[in-house]
Write a protein that holds these residues in place. Structure first.
Motif, PDB file in Angstrom:
ATOM      1  N   SER A 118      38.172  37.566  38.766  1.00  8.56           N
ATOM      2  CA  SER A 118      39.505  38.187  38.729  1.00  8.56           C
ATOM      3  C   SER A 118      39.378  39.640  38.283  1.00  8.56           C
ATOM      4  CB  SER A 118      40.389  37.428  37.751  1.00  8.56           C
ATOM      5  OG  SER A 118      39.860  37.578  36.437  1.00  8.56           O
ATOM      6  N   ASN A 119      40.460  40.394  38.451  1.00  2.00           N
ATOM      7  CA  ASN A 119      40.448  41.786  37.988  1.00  2.00           C
ATOM      8  C   ASN A 119      40.158  41.863  36.497  1.00  2.00           C
ATOM      9  OD1 ASN A 119      41.125  42.991  40.489  1.00  2.00           O
ATOM     10  ND2 ASN A 119      43.252  42.344  40.202  1.00  2.00           N
ATOM     11  N   GLU A 120      40.736  40.947  35.746  1.00  5.02           N
ATOM     12  CA  GLU A 120      40.547  40.973  34.294  1.00  5.02           C
ATOM     13  C   GLU A 120      39.081  40.732  33.933  1.00  5.02           C
ATOM     14  OE1 GLU A 120      42.830  39.420  35.965  1.00  5.02           O
ATOM     15  OE2 GLU A 120      44.804  39.763  35.111  1.00  5.02           O
ATOM     16  N   LYS A 121      38.463  39.777  34.621  1.00  9.34           N
ATOM     17  CA  LYS A 121      37.054  39.479  34.317  1.00  9.34           C
ATOM     18  C   LYS A 121      36.149  40.628  34.749  1.00  9.34           C
ATOM     19  CE  LYS A 121      37.405  34.529  35.230  1.00  9.34           C
ATOM     20  NZ  LYS A 121      36.756  33.474  36.018  1.00  9.34           N
ATOM     21  N   ALA A 122      36.420  41.175  35.935  1.00  9.90           N
ATOM     22  CA  ALA A 122      35.591  42.291  36.423  1.00  9.90           C
ATOM     23  C   ALA A 122      35.684  43.457  35.443  1.00  9.90           C
ATOM     24  CB  ALA A 122      36.051  42.713  37.818  1.00  9.90           C
ATOM     25  N   ARG A 348      35.839  45.757  43.195  1.00 10.63           N
ATOM     26  CA  ARG A 348      35.171  47.058  43.327  1.00 10.63           C
ATOM     27  C   ARG A 348      35.984  48.187  42.702  1.00 10.63           C
ATOM     28  NH1 ARG A 348      36.551  45.996  49.208  1.00 10.63           N
ATOM     29  NH2 ARG A 348      37.690  47.743  50.081  1.00 10.63           N
ATOM     30  N   GLU A 349      37.083  47.842  42.056  1.00  7.82           N
ATOM     31  CA  GLU A 349      37.947  48.893  41.502  1.00  7.82           C
ATOM     32  C   GLU A 349      37.861  49.018  39.988  1.00  7.82           C
ATOM     33  OE1 GLU A 349      41.687  47.451  42.707  1.00  7.82           O
ATOM     34  OE2 GLU A 349      41.382  47.882  44.822  1.00  7.82           O
ATOM     35  N   HIS A 350      37.312  47.999  39.311  1.00 10.45           N
ATOM     36  CA  HIS A 350      37.545  47.966  37.865  1.00 10.45           C
ATOM     37  C   HIS A 350      36.295  48.005  37.005  1.00 10.45           C
ATOM     38  CE1 HIS A 350      41.677  47.882  38.742  1.00 10.45           C
ATOM     39  NE2 HIS A 350      41.606  46.753  39.409  1.00 10.45           N
ATOM     40  N   GLY A 351      35.197  48.502  37.578  1.00  4.76           N
ATOM     41  CA  GLY A 351      34.105  48.895  36.700  1.00  4.76           C
ATOM     42  C   GLY A 351      32.902  47.982  36.630  1.00  4.76           C
ATOM     43  N   GLN A 352      32.763  47.016  37.563  1.00  2.86           N
ATOM     44  CA  GLN A 352      31.528  46.224  37.536  1.00  2.86           C
ATOM     45  C   GLN A 352      30.506  46.761  38.548  1.00  2.86           C
ATOM     46  OE1 GLN A 352      31.628  42.131  38.856  1.00  2.86           O
ATOM     47  NE2 GLN A 352      33.438  42.446  40.095  1.00  2.86           N
ATOM     48  N   LEU A 514      43.586  46.920  31.144  1.00  3.12           N
ATOM     49  CA  LEU A 514      43.161  47.385  32.481  1.00  3.12           C
ATOM     50  C   LEU A 514      44.189  48.371  33.034  1.00  3.12           C
ATOM     51  CD1 LEU A 514      41.929  45.137  35.408  1.00  3.12           C
ATOM     52  CD2 LEU A 514      43.771  46.740  35.770  1.00  3.12           C
ATOM     53  N   ARG A 515      45.468  48.058  32.863  1.00  6.05           N
ATOM     54  CA  ARG A 515      46.526  48.953  33.365  1.00  6.05           C
ATOM     55  C   ARG A 515      46.400  50.331  32.723  1.00  6.05           C
ATOM     56  NH1 ARG A 515      51.818  46.345  31.807  1.00  6.05           N
ATOM     57  NH2 ARG A 515      52.669  48.240  32.747  1.00  6.05           N
ATOM     58  N   ALA A 526      48.849  50.959  36.769  1.00  2.57           N
ATOM     59  CA  ALA A 526      49.628  51.113  35.531  1.00  2.57           C
ATOM     60  C   ALA A 526      51.002  50.452  35.612  1.00  2.57           C
ATOM     61  CB  ALA A 526      49.760  52.598  35.187  1.00  2.57           C
ATOM     62  N   GLY A 527      51.617  50.449  36.784  1.00  3.35           N
ATOM     63  CA  GLY A 527      52.972  49.911  36.901  1.00  3.35           C
ATOM     64  C   GLY A 527      53.036  48.449  37.292  1.00  3.35           C
TER      65      GLY A 527
END
Ligand code: SF4
Length: 708
Positions: A118-122, A348-352, A514-515, A526-527
């Motif tokens: 998930s985004n949170e895990k990534a 691919r958006e959140h830093g892994q 993350l936001r 962010a939104g």
């Protein structure tokens, strides 16, 4: 640390499929935390109630008898796994990682993530690598999937969102062109939009070396040689220039760099391109004219075009065509990539990724480092720099390189190219820890295996192939001694002395951070809030503030580069990493079955899927089969310079006489990736899964059984 879910919580009915980037909405469960079955969610507007066979059977994984239910630690005396407490297993991982870091420095530690997270895990995995381990070496298996399309879109448009429009727009495209995608098998519910497109009078063109289920549905099938997509697209653009089909006004108003591309494609006259691609000139002219004459036209790429050592340039060749025809930003038109993995987009958006920080911020850009360092409460100078890409990271495992590795949700032994080499690298590790729900070919080499929650047992957001951020909801009870990946990272961070930076009370709290991390960045979440996702059918990023409705359609007015324009990139055809020779005279290409997903860790365990496709077949043309005296159903041993593997013969005219196709869902003696070539794209570092030189080494009369 985040509290464990309890039996008293309410179980949601609406959630999403655990597998591919289509992220079909599904209805699951009976309200008491036990999954009775799965239904397609008729109210989720992406799949409209449709599912493929993988989705229909996904619930059986939740109570599967082979489910990992307790941590496993390898015993020194027997070299076999024995069960262990969570404290013992987490203490051991932290001790080993700390000891190796003390001896060899933080770069001797590695983390390998997944496009299934998930985004949170990534997000948290990236933070864990940089803050808790302080290593630059984190990357993920999405590098093997969409990285060439991502790199091409970033360079051309300044932003990478797989589809810049909702998937339902396909129904209104007068022409749709698919480059190297067999989506009828890989994303079956997407075909409802192509069916509607056809009903609306639209045309479908498919470029694929095989006559796939998707190619069969097309009005025009361009059966090109593997690895020649770039030449084909340059040839189509050359025809468009020659026949004055380009949109000069759109080129002048919205792009830069066309003249260099125009000069480059002058060398791609149709007769030359016909020799390179095997596609007749008449078919190319038809395709170019259909695309240019249509009021709306979509050019979509899949892994066939992208998983090449020239994958980024191939994506550019398609984007050049889209820009020259004035398709970008027009209704129901433009270039898009059909992302493959469940959270391939968000992953691919959140830093892994080795070169990225959350929100598509870049780890080598000082302003990005400072922004994220401040949020994380560390000095910017303490953040590691860019690390190694996925294959290079795995290839660096061993006593003088990366000595300890944490793998989260990826079966790298099956998924990696030149897989025998990667397997030997894993064996040379001092220490390997793996988070997974099932044992597989990668856990077989682990020192510790941590049993983690599955898709329906934990919440989190995913970003589907449209850039739509959706919520997976807790729909089933997590087994008592299983934990979430987030809890695992929190437990390890505590033991590594940085627990205070991982004190999240819920998954939503991780999403809140993350936001903040993405605010003002390219991939701006962010939104987006859980409540907003619940109130809609998902929110399309970018979404910079809570009043913002999200962005279903991009590029209607400007591109993401500072000048607002898209960039043409001149690209030229070049040979693959290796070409057929007298010794290895055939071309091997790989892909997926509709019954299985990626490395098969999950789908090979689902009885209905295993029964439908128990083992991999090699597709080969009747002329080639006759030359080698191969009957359908025989076992054929295929060999490349790197290894050999065996497959059941499927004799068919769907492939060209000089091409073999095999699926990559199996390991061991049936591993397609034992054959593939790790030639990497110079920009995206994507390995060349779609092209290897091979030979038929042996033919056996018995068929392969269903066992691994
Ligand atoms: Fe839908 Fe993909 Fe799941 Fe199939 S595997 S049901 S297409 S999300």
């Amino acid at each position: 640390m985040m509290p464990l879910p309890t039996a008293t919580e309410t179980f949601a009915l609406r959630t999403h499929c655990p597998y591919c980037a289509y992220q079909c909405g599904i209805l699951l469960g009976d309200g008491d935390g036990r999954p009775l079955g799965v239904m397609g969610d008729p109210h989720f507007p992406v799949n409209n109630g449709q599912l493929c066979i993988k989705g229909w059977t996904a619930h059986t994984l939740l109570e599967h008898p082979q489910r990992l239910l307790t941590p496993l630690v390898r015993a020194k005396a027997t070299d076999a796994f024995q069960t262990a407490s969570w404290d013992y297993a987490l203490d051991l991982i932290a001790e080993k990682f700390e000891a190796i870091r003390a001896e060899s420095g933080p770069a001797a530690l590695g983390v390998f993530g997944s496009g299934a997270l998930s985004n949170e895990k990534a997000y948290l995995l990236g933070k864990f690598a940089r803050v808790a381990l302080r290593t630059p070496n984190i990357d993920y298996n999405g590098r093997y999937c969409m990285s060439s399309a991502a790199a091409g879109a970033n360079r051309a448009f300044g932003i990478d969102r797989g589809l810049p429009f909702p998937v339902a727009d396909i129904a209104h495209a007068e022409v749709a062109y698919l480059a190297g995608s067999n989506c009828a098998d890989t994303l079956p519910p997407i075909m409802q939009w192509f069916d509607l497109q056809k009903a609306n009078g639209g045309r479908l063109i498919v470029a694929d070396p095989r006559r796939t289920a998707t190619a069969r549905a097309a009005d025009l099938h361009l059966q090109l040689n593997p690895g020649s997509d770039l030449a084909l697209h340059n040839g189509l653009l050359a025809i468009a220039v020659e026949e004055n089909l380009i949109d000069r006004a759109a080129i002048d108003a919205r792009t830069t760099g066309f003249d260099a591309v125009r000069r480059t494609v002058l060398d791609y006259h149709p007769a030359h391109v016909e020799r390179l691609t095997g596609v007749p000139e008449a078919q190319m002219r038809t395709a170019a004219r259909w695309m240019a004459a249509a009021k709306s036209c979509m050019l979509l790429s899949g892994r066939g075009a992208e998983q090449q050592s020239k994958g980024v340039d191939t994506v550019h060749s398609l984007i050049n065509l889209a820009l020259a025809l004035g398709l970008m930003g027009k209704p129901h038109s433009g270039y898009g990539c059909l992302t493959g993995q469940g959270n391939g987009q968000g992953g691919r958006e959140h830093g892994q990724k080795a070169d990225q920080l959350p929100g598509y911020r870049l780890i080598e850009v000082e302003a990005d480092r400072e922004f994220i360092a401040k949020l994380w409460g560390v000095e910017a100078s303490a953040l590691p720099r860019k690390g190694k890409s996925a294959f290079e990271l795995l290839d660096a495992l061993g006593p003088t390189g990366i000595r300890a590795l944490l793998v989260a949700g990826s079966n790298v032994v099956v998924a990696s190219p030149d897989s025998l080499r990667i397997e030997s690298r894993l064996r040379s590790l001092d220490f390997l820890a793996v988070n997974d729900s099932f044992e597989n070919e990668t856990t077989a080499h682990a020192h510790v295996v941590l049993p983690v929650a599955q898709w329906a047992e934990e919440e989190g957001t995913m970003t589907n192939l449209e850039g739509r951020v959706i919520r997976r909801r807790v729909s089933a009870r997590m087994p008592r001694n299983v934990r979430t990946d987030i809890q695992v990272l929190q437990g390890l961070a505590d033991r590594l002395g940085v627990g205070e930076k991982f004190t999240f009370k819920s998954t939503e709290a991780v999403f809140a951070e993350l936001r903040q991390a993405t605010a003002g960045a390219t991939a701006d979440y962010a939104g987006i809030t859980y409540a907003k996702i619940d109130a809609t059918d998902g929110v399309f990023w970018p979404c910079p503030d809570e009043e913002h409705p999200g962005t279903p359609r991009m590029f209607t007015e400007r591109f993401h580069h500072k000048d607002g324009r898209a960039k043409f990139f001149p690209v030229t055809h070049r040979a693959a990493g290796e070409e057929p020779s007298a010794e290895y005279p055939l071309t091997l290409t790989t892909g997926r079955y509709k019954e299985h997903y990626n490395s098969g860790t999950q789908t090979r365990l689902v009885s209905r899927l295993a029964a439908a496709k128990p083992s991999p077949c090699v597709q080969l043309h009747p002329r080639l089969a006759a030359r080698h005296d191969i009957q359908a159903g025989a076992t054929v041993v295929i060999e490349s310079r790197r290894g050999k593997a065996e497959f059941v013969a499927d004799v068919t005219t769907d492939v060209r006489p000089d091409v073999l196709f095999v699926p990559f869902h199996w390991g061991g003696r049936r591993a397609a990736n034992a054959l593939t070539n790790a030639a990497l794209d110079p920009v995206s570092r994507m390995p060349e899964f779609k092209y290897a030189a091979v030979r038929i080494a042996a033919v056996k009369v018995t068929t392969v059984g269903a066992g691994a």
